[in-house]
Design a protein around this motif. Sequence first.
Motif, PDB file in Angstrom:
ATOM      1  N   SER A  31     -24.726  43.820  19.741  1.00 62.03           N
ATOM      2  CA  SER A  31     -25.031  43.983  21.208  1.00 62.03           C
ATOM      3  C   SER A  31     -25.978  43.147  21.907  1.00 62.03           C
ATOM      4  O   SER A  31     -26.009  42.666  22.814  1.00 62.03           O
ATOM      5  CB  SER A  31     -24.946  45.476  21.539  1.00 62.03           C
ATOM      6  N   SER A  32     -27.320  43.018  21.114  1.00 61.76           N
ATOM      7  CA  SER A  32     -28.464  42.479  21.584  1.00 61.76           C
ATOM      8  C   SER A  32     -28.191  40.758  21.949  1.00 61.76           C
ATOM      9  O   SER A  32     -28.336  40.179  23.095  1.00 61.76           O
ATOM     10  CB  SER A  32     -29.532  42.472  20.677  1.00 61.76           C
ATOM     11  N   PHE A  33     -27.399  40.304  20.968  1.00 60.48           N
ATOM     12  CA  PHE A  33     -27.074  38.887  20.863  1.00 60.48           C
ATOM     13  C   PHE A  33     -26.160  38.496  21.924  1.00 60.48           C
ATOM     14  O   PHE A  33     -26.150  37.688  22.932  1.00 60.48           O
ATOM     15  CB  PHE A  33     -26.553  38.596  19.571  1.00 60.48           C
TER      16      PHE A  33
ATOM     17  N   TRP B  81     -26.531  36.288  29.457  1.00 58.00           N
ATOM     18  CA  TRP B  81     -27.567  36.053  30.377  1.00 58.00           C
ATOM     19  C   TRP B  81     -27.608  34.540  30.286  1.00 58.00           C
ATOM     20  O   TRP B  81     -27.809  33.740  31.349  1.00 58.00           O
ATOM     21  CB  TRP B  81     -28.864  36.565  29.914  1.00 58.00           C
ATOM     22  N   CYS B  82     -27.475  33.912  29.034  1.00 57.70           N
ATOM     23  CA  CYS B  82     -27.742  32.416  29.053  1.00 57.70           C
ATOM     24  C   CYS B  82     -26.504  31.789  29.690  1.00 57.70           C
ATOM     25  O   CYS B  82     -26.608  30.820  30.524  1.00 57.70           O
ATOM     26  CB  CYS B  82     -27.763  31.889  27.590  1.00 57.70           C
ATOM     27  N   VAL B  83     -25.378  32.043  29.487  1.00 53.74           N
ATOM     28  CA  VAL B  83     -24.285  31.897  30.294  1.00 53.74           C
ATOM     29  C   VAL B  83     -24.413  31.790  31.902  1.00 53.74           C
ATOM     30  O   VAL B  83     -24.093  30.758  32.277  1.00 53.74           O
ATOM     31  CB  VAL B  83     -22.927  32.298  29.945  1.00 53.74           C
TER      32      VAL B  83
ATOM     33  N   PRO C  45     -25.719  29.744  17.560  1.00 53.84           N
ATOM     34  CA  PRO C  45     -25.626  29.809  16.098  1.00 53.84           C
ATOM     35  C   PRO C  45     -27.024  29.978  15.332  1.00 53.84           C
ATOM     36  O   PRO C  45     -26.892  30.595  14.461  1.00 53.84           O
ATOM     37  CB  PRO C  45     -24.938  28.585  15.808  1.00 53.84           C
ATOM     38  N   SER C  46     -27.852  29.513  16.004  1.00 52.02           N
ATOM     39  CA  SER C  46     -29.406  29.699  15.456  1.00 52.02           C
ATOM     40  C   SER C  46     -30.018  30.942  15.787  1.00 52.02           C
ATOM     41  O   SER C  46     -31.374  31.012  15.577  1.00 52.02           O
ATOM     42  CB  SER C  46     -29.977  28.336  15.639  1.00 52.02           C
ATOM     43  N   ALA C  47     -29.430  31.816  16.700  1.00 48.36           N
ATOM     44  CA  ALA C  47     -30.187  32.827  17.299  1.00 48.36           C
ATOM     45  C   ALA C  47     -30.531  34.000  16.557  1.00 48.36           C
ATOM     46  O   ALA C  47     -31.342  34.904  16.945  1.00 48.36           O
ATOM     47  CB  ALA C  47     -29.296  33.375  18.793  1.00 48.36           C
TER      48      ALA C  47
ATOM     49  N   GLY D 102     -32.307  32.444  21.038  1.00 44.39           N
ATOM     50  CA  GLY D 102     -33.022  33.184  19.769  1.00 44.39           C
ATOM     51  C   GLY D 102     -34.191  33.796  20.083  1.00 44.39           C
ATOM     52  O   GLY D 102     -34.207  35.133  19.555  1.00 44.39           O
ATOM     53  N   ALA D 103     -34.914  33.362  21.089  1.00 47.96           N
ATOM     54  CA  ALA D 103     -36.081  34.417  21.566  1.00 47.96           C
ATOM     55  C   ALA D 103     -35.655  35.210  22.155  1.00 47.96           C
ATOM     56  O   ALA D 103     -36.266  36.577  22.098  1.00 47.96           O
ATOM     57  CB  ALA D 103     -37.017  33.074  22.193  1.00 47.96           C
ATOM     58  N   GLY D 104     -34.827  35.197  23.187  1.00 50.07           N
ATOM     59  CA  GLY D 104     -34.197  36.479  23.760  1.00 50.07           C
ATOM     60  C   GLY D 104     -33.529  37.423  22.916  1.00 50.07           C
ATOM     61  O   GLY D 104     -33.698  38.578  23.203  1.00 50.07           O
ATOM     62  N   THR D 105     -32.772  36.989  21.755  1.00 49.48           N
ATOM     63  CA  THR D 105     -32.171  37.824  20.967  1.00 49.48           C
ATOM     64  C   THR D 105     -33.337  38.675  20.239  1.00 49.48           C
ATOM     65  O   THR D 105     -33.221  40.037  20.096  1.00 49.48           O
ATOM     66  CB  THR D 105     -31.176  37.485  20.122  1.00 49.48           C
ATOM     67  N   TRP D 106     -34.321  38.059  19.768  1.00 42.64           N
ATOM     68  CA  TRP D 106     -35.402  38.667  18.738  1.00 42.64           C
ATOM     69  C   TRP D 106     -35.986  39.995  19.843  1.00 42.64           C
ATOM     70  O   TRP D 106     -36.255  40.870  19.395  1.00 42.64           O
ATOM     71  CB  TRP D 106     -36.503  37.774  18.645  1.00 42.64           C
ATOM     72  N   VAL D 107     -36.146  39.424  21.141  1.00 46.60           N
ATOM     73  CA  VAL D 107     -36.781  40.499  22.045  1.00 46.60           C
ATOM     74  C   VAL D 107     -36.317  41.666  22.301  1.00 46.60           C
ATOM     75  O   VAL D 107     -36.565  43.015  22.408  1.00 46.60           O
ATOM     76  CB  VAL D 107     -37.339  39.727  23.351  1.00 46.60           C
ATOM     77  N   ALA D 108     -34.699  41.380  22.639  1.00 47.03           N
ATOM     78  CA  ALA D 108     -33.611  42.484  22.898  1.00 47.03           C
ATOM     79  C   ALA D 108     -33.654  43.287  22.070  1.00 47.03           C
ATOM     80  O   ALA D 108     -33.870  44.669  22.004  1.00 47.03           O
ATOM     81  CB  ALA D 108     -32.540  41.790  23.053  1.00 47.03           C
ATOM     82  N   ARG D 109     -33.865  42.875  20.519  1.00 49.39           N
ATOM     83  CA  ARG D 109     -33.725  43.901  19.351  1.00 49.39           C
ATOM     84  C   ARG D 109     -35.097  44.481  19.129  1.00 49.39           C
ATOM     85  O   ARG D 109     -34.930  45.883  18.976  1.00 49.39           O
ATOM     86  CB  ARG D 109     -33.477  43.186  18.107  1.00 49.39           C
ATOM     87  N   SER D 110     -36.112  43.921  19.545  1.00 46.01           N
ATOM     88  CA  SER D 110     -37.632  44.781  19.526  1.00 46.01           C
ATOM     89  C   SER D 110     -37.636  45.601  20.677  1.00 46.01           C
ATOM     90  O   SER D 110     -38.159  46.765  20.239  1.00 46.01           O
ATOM     91  CB  SER D 110     -38.589  43.614  19.806  1.00 46.01           C
TER      92      SER D 110
END
Length: 354
Positions: A152-154, A160-162, A261-263, A286-294
């Motif tokens: 879900s985070s991804f 948001w990116c789209v 694909p690298s996120a 990638g940066a956004g997915t990491w923060v969302a999961r954190s």
Amino acid sequence: MTFADEVKNAVTTRAALLVIGVLALQLLFIASYVGALHRPDPTDVPFGVVAPQQVSGQLVAQLDDLPGGPLDPRAVSGEAEARRQIQNRDIDGALIVSPTGATDTVLVASGGGTVLATSLTTIIKEAEGPRQRTVRTVDVAPASPDDFDGLSSFYLVVGWCVGGYLCASILAISAGAKPANRQRAVIRTAVMALYSIAGGIGGAVIIGPVLGALPGSVWALAGLGALVVFAVGMITLALEALTGIVGIGLAVLLIVIAGNPSAGGAFPLPMLPDFWRAIGPALPPGAGTWVARSIAYFKGNAVTGPLLVLSAWAVAGTVLTLLLSMRRWGPEEAGRRTAPGEAAASPGSGSHLG
């Protein structure tokens, strides 16, 4: 008129080049996604080992020598320290060796990626088998039951990116892809900022209170979303200001083809090939997915670096957009960057009424 002449009239050199560019993007899309995701093997996963001193060094060496190098093991002083490092996202799991019994414990964090947590459990069970020991699994940062495979985070960040690059594209092409003057660039930046706030709040409300897919602070996720949307939108505006309509394709290359694909979304970073693992943290998805999961699962830990990455993209896009708006375009260059429909309707084109 011959068929060859008809083709020349129907397909301009610029149109042909754009079609070739789209074909290149299509092939890069296939190569990037399949190359990154077709064989997710854990490699050098940061992993803690808590064991009696007399066996700790030997066990770390054995785990380090596993075929394929799935783990990057290091000795940890105790279970509490291992849990702390997992919550701080310094390691992705840990093995707690029982000094008295034959049952050891593997700590995992499915909130950081269910596939990785499952893989770590499998690896440790296979490694412990020859030692006649059994393993139980404890999830210290479990993913929500409504967050299948921790995706879900991804998907939230992808949305948001789209929104960011689509909004930026609309802002540019709505004026016929004209090179932006200073006033137009400021207006586009302000609109992008307002859109980013709305998009951030909307995404956070949908993923949290509406669907219940992610725990964590709604306002923290909303702030992250606004930053992601603004960063992607402004870098897209900058690329469009620099190259015209080609900038939309460059944004797709950067965000969709290289970034998604690298996120670490479908498969966490330690399961990606080296190239994608290296570029993922430096790109907005990638940066956004990491923060969302954190935010959702790790008490907001380990977010400074990724937030700085997103901020850098936002600042770079804004500065470039404003600086390029001050560039003076000659008539020929301005004409090249103007949409054909607008050129036909402009004064002096012979299409005005009267």
